[in-house]
Design a protein around this motif. Sequence first.
Motif, short mmCIF file in Angstrom:
data_model
loop_
_atom_site.label_atom_id
_atom_site.label_comp_id
_atom_site.label_asym_id
_atom_site.label_seq_id
_atom_site.Cartn_x
_atom_site.Cartn_y
_atom_site.Cartn_z
N SER A 107 3.49 11.09 7.76
CA SER A 107 3.53 11.54 6.33
C SER A 107 1.33 10.98 5.88
CB SER A 107 4.11 9.99 5.78
OG SER A 107 2.58 9.00 6.25
N GLY A 108 0.97 11.10 6.58
CA GLY A 108 -0.72 11.42 6.74
C GLY A 108 -1.16 9.87 4.88
N ARG A 109 -0.26 8.81 5.54
CA ARG A 109 -0.57 7.39 4.62
C ARG A 109 -1.62 6.89 5.38
NH1 ARG A 109 4.72 4.44 3.16
NH2 ARG A 109 3.01 2.74 2.50
N ARG A 110 -2.56 6.17 4.60
CA ARG A 110 -3.51 5.74 4.82
C ARG A 110 -3.87 4.02 5.00
NH1 ARG A 110 -8.84 9.47 2.58
NH2 ARG A 110 -7.35 11.38 2.87
N PHE A 111 -3.82 3.25 5.98
CA PHE A 111 -3.63 1.78 6.09
C PHE A 111 -5.14 1.81 6.62
CE2 PHE A 111 0.51 3.88 6.74
CZ PHE A 111 1.15 3.37 5.72
N PRO A 112 -5.62 0.78 5.71
CA PRO A 112 -6.84 0.23 5.96
C PRO A 112 -6.86 -1.10 6.70
CG PRO A 112 -6.62 -0.33 3.36
CD PRO A 112 -5.66 0.36 3.96
N LEU A 113 -8.02 -1.15 7.81
CA LEU A 113 -7.80 -2.30 8.90
C LEU A 113 -9.06 -3.23 8.60
CD1 LEU A 113 -5.63 -1.50 11.82
CD2 LEU A 113 -4.58 -2.27 9.42
N GLN A 114 -9.49 -4.82 8.80
CA GLN A 114 -10.11 -5.40 9.03
C GLN A 114 -11.30 -4.76 10.16
OE1 GLN A 114 -9.45 -9.06 8.29
NE2 GLN A 114 -9.24 -8.71 6.08
#
Length: 523
Positions: free
Chosen positions: A422-429
């Motif tokens: 989907s191209g969705r972005r998820f920020p991770l630490q």
Amino acid sequence: MNMNHFPVSSVLTLLLIPKFAIRNSKSRLMTNVRLLLRLCVCVQVLCVLMVGLSNVSLAQDAQIKPKTADEYLKRGNDYRNKSDNEKAIADYTEALRLDPQLAKAYFNRALAHFNLKDYDTAIADYTRAIKISPRYAEAYHNRGTAYANQGNYTEALADVNRAIKLNPRLAEAYFSRGVISNARDDDDRAIADYSRAIKLDPQLAKAYYNRGTSYYRNKDYELAISDYTRTISLTPNEFMAYWARGAVYADRKEYDRAIADLTKAISLAPKDTKVYFKRAKVYCAQGKKELATADENKIIELGESVYDRCEASNTPKSGAIVGAQLDELCADIDNSYECAQAIEEHQLKNSEHARRVIRRGGELRLKLNNGRWQTLKDYQKANEDDSVIQYNFREYLPELGYFLVHRQFYEGRDYLMIHDASGRRFPLQDVPVVSPDRRRLITTSNGIMGGYDPNAIQIWRATPRGLVLEQTIKPQGWGPSGAKWIDNQKISLIKNLPSADRSTTRPAPATLILRGRWRVEQQ
């Protein structure tokens, strides 16, 4: 007359017929043949006329506009059965204009919206159907499945329970409740519900498959194999059942059986890369590196990356490397920014990434599964503390379907997981560590000393729509690091305890355990 049962007495009678009788019989026979031929021609002409009239009638019927709500409902069902959901929705809408109390039209329109993955609209239509018909068990059940697809398991469970109360023999509702229990990592409850569904509908193949998966997660391998085998007997062309059974055989080190199942799965789904991944690992475990390499090359041909090649243990820097191994490239680099650049430079030299990851000056470009490119632009303005200095590609996680990208800020850094579908972005630490069943990720960020990075543990759940943050733990008085999955519900980690003057830290082992919620326990 059937000549196979022609009586012998009839043959004798024919032999006694006089010659003149035979001549007269021949004459009559020729006359009868002519009449029969004429009759056949007439019948053929009549058939052609009837077929023509029938086709005209069918053509006229196809052009007839429905007049009643029921007629629109019926035609909408026909469209939906042919996967033409947009036309189906239009007909259901017209049916509701003619009869706003037609609950079935709301229900079927919701089905069409669900097929289009428009879950919000589907939920709204199921709700309207329930308002008109409060005991509509199937509407409650289907609304529950729509909630579940959104990750809203609380509402999903309430609706499915209501459906079961209204119709205790609704096998699909027990199946769906099992799926919700799986999502909540309650395999025992899931198995109980799948078993109820199977008792009500012994032909429900997906219940056997899901129950097999729960047994597999509980390490009940014999029961898992039995359920996968039953799934195959009901749906012989379902490649996932062969893939799953092959995975169980691989865990049991029954490699020949595993290869047989995985090869069958590939014959049914020759473009599904996860089957090649599994078979390559089995070949590698057997020491058949040439066959493993052939499967890895097939994965690359299909447009995916191979991050853990069979030969990697012998030549760790000859192919793509992953996880902690990547950090070995930074052994002599103290700066996280320069480390990220060194990792990207190494990764982009590998052919596995060449077709899908491109660095062009201040841009990092990633090619998604749908063929579109996602561009991440570096931000170079000074005095913008929240701006990204640079994006750097770190790795691709094919069995999860995500790109992992390092983000460097003026102070601090984090990571992006970018969903390939989907191209969705998820920020991770921090760099995630994936659970054995690939359903969860954990990140540990040790900010107890410097304060530039957050001091936290995060557990993420992987769903078809993307990552869902399941829980955040903010330790007090210590910093977390070194997370490793023991099993799917237990994680070992390091508690970094600062000295009195906060100049150094002392490591102490700890365990993170899932007991309803994730809890840290001292070892």
